[in-house]
Design a protein around this motif. Structure first.
Motif, PDB file in Angstrom:
ATOM      1  N   ASN A 217     100.890 -14.566 -53.194  1.00 13.42           N
ATOM      2  CA  ASN A 217     101.284 -13.480 -52.297  1.00 13.42           C
ATOM      3  C   ASN A 217     100.142 -13.154 -51.338  1.00 13.42           C
ATOM      4  O   ASN A 217      99.123 -13.857 -51.293  1.00 13.42           O
ATOM      5  CB  ASN A 217     101.719 -12.245 -53.088  1.00 13.42           C
ATOM      6  N   ALA A 218     100.301 -12.089 -50.565  1.00 12.04           N
ATOM      7  CA  ALA A 218      99.286 -11.726 -49.572  1.00 12.04           C
ATOM      8  C   ALA A 218      97.936 -11.462 -50.221  1.00 12.04           C
ATOM      9  O   ALA A 218      96.889 -11.866 -49.705  1.00 12.04           O
ATOM     10  CB  ALA A 218      99.746 -10.497 -48.789  1.00 12.04           C
ATOM     11  N   TYR A 219      97.949 -10.784 -51.385  1.00  6.70           N
ATOM     12  CA  TYR A 219      96.694 -10.472 -52.070  1.00  6.70           C
ATOM     13  C   TYR A 219      95.974 -11.750 -52.496  1.00  6.70           C
ATOM     14  O   TYR A 219      94.745 -11.839 -52.413  1.00  6.70           O
ATOM     15  CB  TYR A 219      96.974  -9.591 -53.292  1.00  6.70           C
ATOM     16  N   THR A 220      96.738 -12.742 -52.946  1.00  8.00           N
ATOM     17  CA  THR A 220      96.142 -14.018 -53.360  1.00  8.00           C
ATOM     18  C   THR A 220      95.395 -14.656 -52.201  1.00  8.00           C
ATOM     19  O   THR A 220      94.220 -15.039 -52.326  1.00  8.00           O
ATOM     20  CB  THR A 220      97.227 -14.993 -53.850  1.00  8.00           C
TER      21      THR A 220
ATOM     22  N   GLU B  67      97.534 -21.445 -44.157  1.00  8.54           N
ATOM     23  CA  GLU B  67      98.614 -21.487 -45.147  1.00  8.54           C
ATOM     24  C   GLU B  67      99.234 -20.096 -45.316  1.00  8.54           C
ATOM     25  O   GLU B  67     100.454 -19.967 -45.444  1.00  8.54           O
ATOM     26  CB  GLU B  67      98.080 -22.004 -46.483  1.00  8.54           C
ATOM     27  N   MET B  68      98.393 -19.074 -45.321  1.00  3.68           N
ATOM     28  CA  MET B  68      98.900 -17.713 -45.450  1.00  3.68           C
ATOM     29  C   MET B  68      99.845 -17.374 -44.295  1.00  3.68           C
ATOM     30  O   MET B  68     100.928 -16.815 -44.507  1.00  3.68           O
ATOM     31  CB  MET B  68      97.732 -16.714 -45.469  1.00  3.68           C
ATOM     32  N   ILE B  69      99.451 -17.728 -43.083  1.00  5.04           N
ATOM     33  CA  ILE B  69     100.284 -17.442 -41.905  1.00  5.04           C
ATOM     34  C   ILE B  69     101.589 -18.231 -41.979  1.00  5.04           C
ATOM     35  O   ILE B  69     102.673 -17.701 -41.682  1.00  5.04           O
ATOM     36  CB  ILE B  69      99.517 -17.776 -40.616  1.00  5.04           C
ATOM     37  N   SER B  70     101.486 -19.506 -42.387  1.00  4.77           N
ATOM     38  CA  SER B  70     102.697 -20.335 -42.460  1.00  4.77           C
ATOM     39  C   SER B  70     103.674 -19.833 -43.508  1.00  4.77           C
ATOM     40  O   SER B  70     104.885 -20.025 -43.397  1.00  4.77           O
ATOM     41  CB  SER B  70     102.322 -21.794 -42.758  1.00  4.77           C
ATOM     42  N   GLU B  71     103.144 -19.155 -44.556  1.00  6.17           N
ATOM     43  CA  GLU B  71     103.997 -18.586 -45.603  1.00  6.17           C
ATOM     44  C   GLU B  71     104.568 -17.227 -45.214  1.00  6.17           C
ATOM     45  O   GLU B  71     105.336 -16.628 -45.964  1.00  6.17           O
ATOM     46  CB  GLU B  71     103.205 -18.454 -46.911  1.00  6.17           C
ATOM     47  N   GLY B  72     104.167 -16.728 -44.051  1.00  5.40           N
ATOM     48  CA  GLY B  72     104.724 -15.473 -43.553  1.00  5.40           C
ATOM     49  C   GLY B  72     103.987 -14.226 -44.004  1.00  5.40           C
ATOM     50  O   GLY B  72     104.492 -13.114 -43.826  1.00  5.40           O
ATOM     51  N   TRP B  73     102.766 -14.396 -44.544  1.00  4.51           N
ATOM     52  CA  TRP B  73     101.990 -13.230 -44.966  1.00  4.51           C
ATOM     53  C   TRP B  73     101.039 -12.818 -43.849  1.00  4.51           C
ATOM     54  O   TRP B  73     100.254 -13.632 -43.385  1.00  4.51           O
ATOM     55  CB  TRP B  73     101.188 -13.543 -46.233  1.00  4.51           C
ATOM     56  N   PRO B  74     101.089 -11.573 -43.406  1.00  3.72           N
ATOM     57  CA  PRO B  74     100.222 -11.152 -42.294  1.00  3.72           C
ATOM     58  C   PRO B  74      98.785 -10.924 -42.766  1.00  3.72           C
ATOM     59  O   PRO B  74      98.564 -10.455 -43.880  1.00  3.72           O
ATOM     60  CB  PRO B  74     100.850  -9.825 -41.843  1.00  3.72           C
TER      61      PRO B  74
ATOM     62  N   ASP C  21      95.207  -8.975 -42.955  1.00  7.26           N
ATOM     63  CA  ASP C  21      94.821  -7.575 -42.810  1.00  7.26           C
ATOM     64  C   ASP C  21      93.493  -7.481 -42.067  1.00  7.26           C
ATOM     65  O   ASP C  21      92.876  -8.490 -41.717  1.00  7.26           O
ATOM     66  CB  ASP C  21      94.748  -6.882 -44.175  1.00  7.26           C
ATOM     67  N   SER C  22      93.052  -6.257 -41.835  1.00  2.52           N
ATOM     68  CA  SER C  22      91.838  -6.030 -41.052  1.00  2.52           C
ATOM     69  C   SER C  22      90.620  -6.662 -41.719  1.00  2.52           C
ATOM     70  O   SER C  22      89.778  -7.281 -41.056  1.00  2.52           O
ATOM     71  CB  SER C  22      91.615  -4.524 -40.884  1.00  2.52           C
ATOM     72  N   SER C  23      90.519  -6.528 -43.036  1.00  5.70           N
ATOM     73  CA  SER C  23      89.370  -7.066 -43.751  1.00  5.70           C
ATOM     74  C   SER C  23      89.282  -8.575 -43.590  1.00  5.70           C
ATOM     75  O   SER C  23      88.199  -9.130 -43.363  1.00  5.70           O
ATOM     76  CB  SER C  23      89.459  -6.692 -45.234  1.00  5.70           C
TER      77      SER C  23
END
Length: 384
Positions: free
Chosen positions: A127-130, A153-160, A162-164
């Protein structure tokens, strides 16, 4: 801070009353004692669940796995993962993501990658946290290729992101990219509508300075926005530094006035950026006016200001006039200190007097007793 003794008293009371709590109560206790660096107590609470008729679930196992990992006991965490399998319990995304976070925190990047690969192999979708945990860890380690792969990979999976994530990525990349690529990094903040943070501004500024990209530095701070009050004078000082480093004196003077008109009061770093430029250009009158301006605003000079005056007069062979210029600063009896932003040194380097003071103060003689500006100046001029 919580008094963790209260937790044990409460737990004892719960047992004395014959209270058969629910799983979330035990999980809460385990988390709390884990934060208190007491994994053994967390294990006892876990073991006690069976005594009160509760069968541990994947949630309870996950909690204890994280408690051990938080306290660097990774072998215990791995043993619990294996025990889950023997009981037919499946670790979930929370289980693995927590372990990835702790492995990354401790610099165990190969183990972190192994956990991530296990997740994908068993069909447990990150997930996004991962992904954010991976990116933060790789960014801190300077593992740019791994960081970028995780981000893509995160972007391709649809997870936005964050600022950090974005800020840490840019800080990591600023150290390695070319001047042209450095200028394009700010586009990430615009693309994802994320606010650039002060540490990232500093990281990019230092990268521009080290690449002698002073023009690009000026462009960058204008992009960020000079009217941002949450970073104080940082952006204005960087703009002034971009001109001062190239000794573009007319632009330096103009932007100094613009800074004041925009409602930003000059600070010590602001004045010392100007003082260093005036010193190198041997603009004695402007240096004199800078000192007077500082006094009128109750801005106390430091070693950088003092050294700028000394270096200018020594380089100009005007030692006889130096005494009066230094008396004007009213610093003879003071002890040397540096309170100027280090980015000024990145751009200008250390002045000769500053170098001498640094060497002297770190010597056995300099450490023997407090040394005033007067003593340092006399010793420095005797050496010349």
């Amino acid at each position: 801070m919580l008094d963790y003794r209260f937790l044990f008293i409460f737990y004892w009371w719960m047992k004395q009353e014959g209270y058969r709590g629910r799983e979330e109560h035990f999980v809460r206790f385990m988390n709390m004692v884990g934060m208190a660096k007491m994994p053994d107590i967390a294990q006892q609470i876990f073991d006690e669940m069976e005594n009160v008729g509760l069968k541990p679930t994947a949630t309870t196992f996950t909690c204890l796995i994280h408690v051990y990992a938080e306290n660097h006991a990774y072998e215990k965490s791995q043993d619990l993962l294996e025990k889950m399998s023997t009981l037919g319990l499946k670790p979930n995304v929370v289980t693995y993501s927590g372990l990835i976070h702790f492995y990354g925190r401790d610099g165990c990047y190969d183990e972190m990658a192994r956990m991530f690969n296990i997740m994908r192999t068993i069909g447990c979708s990150p997930n996004a946290y991962t992904y954010r945990s991976l990116i933060r860890a790789y960014a801190h380690a300077g593992l740019i290729a791994r960081m970028e792969k995780a981000f893509e990979e995160m972007i391709s999976e649809g997870w936005p992101p964050d600022s950090s994530c974005i800020n840490l990525m840019v800080q990591a990349k600023a150290v390695t990219v070319s001047l042209t690529e450095l200028g394009n990094l700010y586009e990430l903040f615009k693309k994802y509508r994320i606010l650039i943070r002060e540490p990232t501004i500093r990281a990019m500024a230092i990268a521009f300075i080290r690449a002698s990209g002073f023009y690009q530095l000026g462009q960058f701070v204008r992009q960020v926005g000079l009217r941002r009050p949450n970073v104080g004078n940082l952006l204005w000082n960087l703009l002034l530094l971009s001109y001062a480093s190239n000794f573009s004196m007319k632009n330096l003077q103009r932007e100094f006035q613009n800074m004041k008109e925009a409602g930003f009061e000059p600070d010590l770093t602001t004045f010392n950026i100007r003082a260093m430029a005036f010193s190198r250009m041997q603009m004695f009158w402007d240096l004199h006016v800078t000192v007077l301006h500082m006094q009128s605003m109750s801005v106390m000079p430091d070693l950088i200001t003092y050294g700028a005056v000394v270096d200018a007069y020594v380089a100009g062979n005007l030692q006889p006039k130096l005494s009066n210029a230094l008396k004007e600063m009213q610093m003879f009896q003071s002890f040397p200190e540096v309170r100027t932003d280090e980015m000024v040194f990145e751009a200008f380097g250390l002045g000769d007097f500053h170098k001498y003071c640094t060497k002297f103060l770190s010597s056995e003689e300099g450490n023997a007793s407090p040394t005033s500006y007067r003593t340092l100046t006399m010793a420095y001029l005797d050496m010349k």
